[in-house]
Design a protein around this motif. Structure first.
Motif, mmCIF file in Angstrom:
data_model
loop_
_atom_site.group_PDB
_atom_site.id
_atom_site.type_symbol
_atom_site.label_atom_id
_atom_site.label_comp_id
_atom_site.label_asym_id
_atom_site.label_seq_id
_atom_site.Cartn_x
_atom_site.Cartn_y
_atom_site.Cartn_z
ATOM 1 N N ALA A 30 0.707 -1.081 -0.112
ATOM 2 C CA ALA A 30 0.017 -0.078 0.040
ATOM 3 C C ALA A 30 0.789 1.162 0.121
ATOM 4 O O ALA A 30 2.179 1.263 0.642
ATOM 5 N N ASP A 31 0.464 1.977 -0.731
ATOM 6 C CA ASP A 31 1.127 3.562 -0.761
ATOM 7 C C ASP A 31 0.693 4.271 0.706
ATOM 8 O O ASP A 31 1.757 5.017 1.112
ATOM 9 N N TYR A 32 -0.324 4.321 1.250
ATOM 10 C CA TYR A 32 -0.682 4.808 2.549
ATOM 11 C C TYR A 32 -1.452 3.775 3.372
ATOM 12 O O TYR A 32 -2.432 3.159 2.656
ATOM 13 N N ILE A 33 -1.500 4.071 4.553
ATOM 14 C CA ILE A 33 -2.240 3.151 5.453
ATOM 15 C C ILE A 33 -2.803 4.272 6.402
ATOM 16 O O ILE A 33 -2.005 5.026 7.007
ATOM 17 N N LEU A 34 -4.120 4.122 6.640
ATOM 18 C CA LEU A 34 -4.718 4.996 7.413
ATOM 19 C C LEU A 34 -5.188 4.194 8.656
ATOM 20 O O LEU A 34 -6.273 3.243 8.474
ATOM 21 N N THR A 35 -4.876 4.608 9.593
ATOM 22 C CA THR A 35 -5.251 4.134 10.969
ATOM 23 C C THR A 35 -6.346 4.700 11.568
ATOM 24 O O THR A 35 -6.258 5.948 11.855
ATOM 25 N N THR A 36 -7.448 4.223 11.679
ATOM 26 C CA THR A 36 -8.711 4.877 12.313
ATOM 27 C C THR A 36 -8.822 4.680 13.729
ATOM 28 O O THR A 36 -9.856 5.118 14.418
ATOM 29 N N PHE A 37 -8.050 3.778 14.279
ATOM 30 C CA PHE A 37 -8.090 3.681 15.886
ATOM 31 C C PHE A 37 -8.127 4.913 16.698
ATOM 32 O O PHE A 37 -7.103 5.743 16.471
ATOM 33 N N SER A 38 -8.874 5.033 17.708
ATOM 34 C CA SER A 38 -8.748 6.191 18.771
ATOM 35 C C SER A 38 -8.506 5.507 19.974
ATOM 36 O O SER A 38 -8.986 4.501 20.444
ATOM 37 N N TYR A 39 -7.570 6.371 20.740
ATOM 38 C CA TYR A 39 -7.246 5.804 21.984
ATOM 39 C C TYR A 39 -8.268 5.727 22.989
ATOM 40 O O TYR A 39 -8.315 4.645 23.660
ATOM 41 N N TYR A 40 -9.320 6.404 22.732
ATOM 42 C CA TYR A 40 -10.565 6.095 23.675
ATOM 43 C C TYR A 40 -11.668 5.232 23.209
ATOM 44 O O TYR A 40 -12.631 4.831 23.838
ATOM 45 N N GLU A 41 -11.369 4.503 21.965
ATOM 46 C CA GLU A 41 -12.348 3.693 21.493
ATOM 47 C C GLU A 41 -12.677 2.316 22.372
ATOM 48 O O GLU A 41 -13.900 2.092 22.588
ATOM 49 N N PRO A 79 -16.447 13.240 20.937
ATOM 50 C CA PRO A 79 -16.818 14.345 20.149
ATOM 51 C C PRO A 79 -17.880 13.775 19.068
ATOM 52 O O PRO A 79 -17.705 12.885 18.506
ATOM 53 N N ILE A 80 -18.634 14.742 18.593
ATOM 54 C CA ILE A 80 -19.742 14.491 17.830
ATOM 55 C C ILE A 80 -18.918 14.187 16.418
ATOM 56 O O ILE A 80 -19.640 13.329 15.562
ATOM 57 N N ASN A 81 -17.918 14.448 15.943
ATOM 58 C CA ASN A 81 -17.132 14.489 14.709
ATOM 59 C C ASN A 81 -16.459 13.291 14.741
ATOM 60 O O ASN A 81 -15.465 12.884 13.825
ATOM 61 N N SER A 82 -16.300 12.318 16.084
ATOM 62 C CA SER A 82 -15.374 11.083 15.981
ATOM 63 C C SER A 82 -15.990 10.091 15.048
ATOM 64 O O SER A 82 -17.216 9.684 14.982
ATOM 65 N N HIS A 83 -15.178 9.595 14.372
ATOM 66 C CA HIS A 83 -15.703 8.320 13.409
ATOM 67 C C HIS A 83 -16.117 7.270 14.297
ATOM 68 O O HIS A 83 -16.922 6.419 13.435
ATOM 69 N N ILE A 84 -15.794 7.037 15.479
ATOM 70 C CA ILE A 84 -16.428 5.866 16.153
ATOM 71 C C ILE A 84 -17.984 6.025 16.521
ATOM 72 O O ILE A 84 -18.614 5.427 17.089
ATOM 73 N N LYS A 85 -18.398 7.264 16.365
ATOM 74 C CA LYS A 85 -19.865 7.470 16.741
ATOM 75 C C LYS A 85 -20.459 6.828 15.725
ATOM 76 O O LYS A 85 -21.854 6.297 16.149
ATOM 77 N N GLU A 86 -20.088 6.374 14.540
ATOM 78 C CA GLU A 86 -20.904 5.469 13.934
ATOM 79 C C GLU A 86 -21.174 3.966 14.468
ATOM 80 O O GLU A 86 -22.043 3.296 14.116
ATOM 81 N N PHE A 87 -20.395 3.525 15.524
ATOM 82 C CA PHE A 87 -20.293 2.371 15.992
ATOM 83 C C PHE A 87 -20.994 2.240 17.474
ATOM 84 O O PHE A 87 -21.219 1.252 17.821
#
Length: 88
Positions: A30-41, A79-87
């Motif tokens: 992969a050219d890039y790897i995006l890690t979406t893990f949040s420390y508070y997840e 936070p309302i804009n956190s990606h884990i709000k989806e889960f």
């Protein structure tokens, strides 16, 4: 998505198989790897799972050990804009 707790647990083997066969073998190319893990997840998940981790689901063997040292965080404090709000 759109599954109850038991449905999610049953789906885990398929998701894990797909990751092992279609993601992990190609990560090094992969050219890039995006890690979406949040420390508070994990803390947020613990808050949501505390009532089911006490042997209600035998399929989550060892989960109580994983979460034992983690402090719970109420999802309302994420936070309302956190990606884990989806889960949560």
């Amino acid at each position: 998505r759109n599954r109850d707790m038991l449905g999610t647990i049953n789906q885990y083997k398929n998701v894990s198989w797909g990751e092992d066969n279609f993601i992990k073998p190609f990560k090094s190319t992969a050219d890039y790897i995006l890690t979406t893990f949040s420390y508070y997840e994990m803390s947020c998940y613990k808050f949501l799972l505390d009532d089911v981790l006490d042997n209600q689901f035998k399929e989550i063997v060892g989960s109580e050990e994983i979460f034992k040292e983690i402090v719970s965080i109420n999802p309302k404090n994420i936070p309302i804009n956190s990606h884990i709000k989806e889960f949560v």
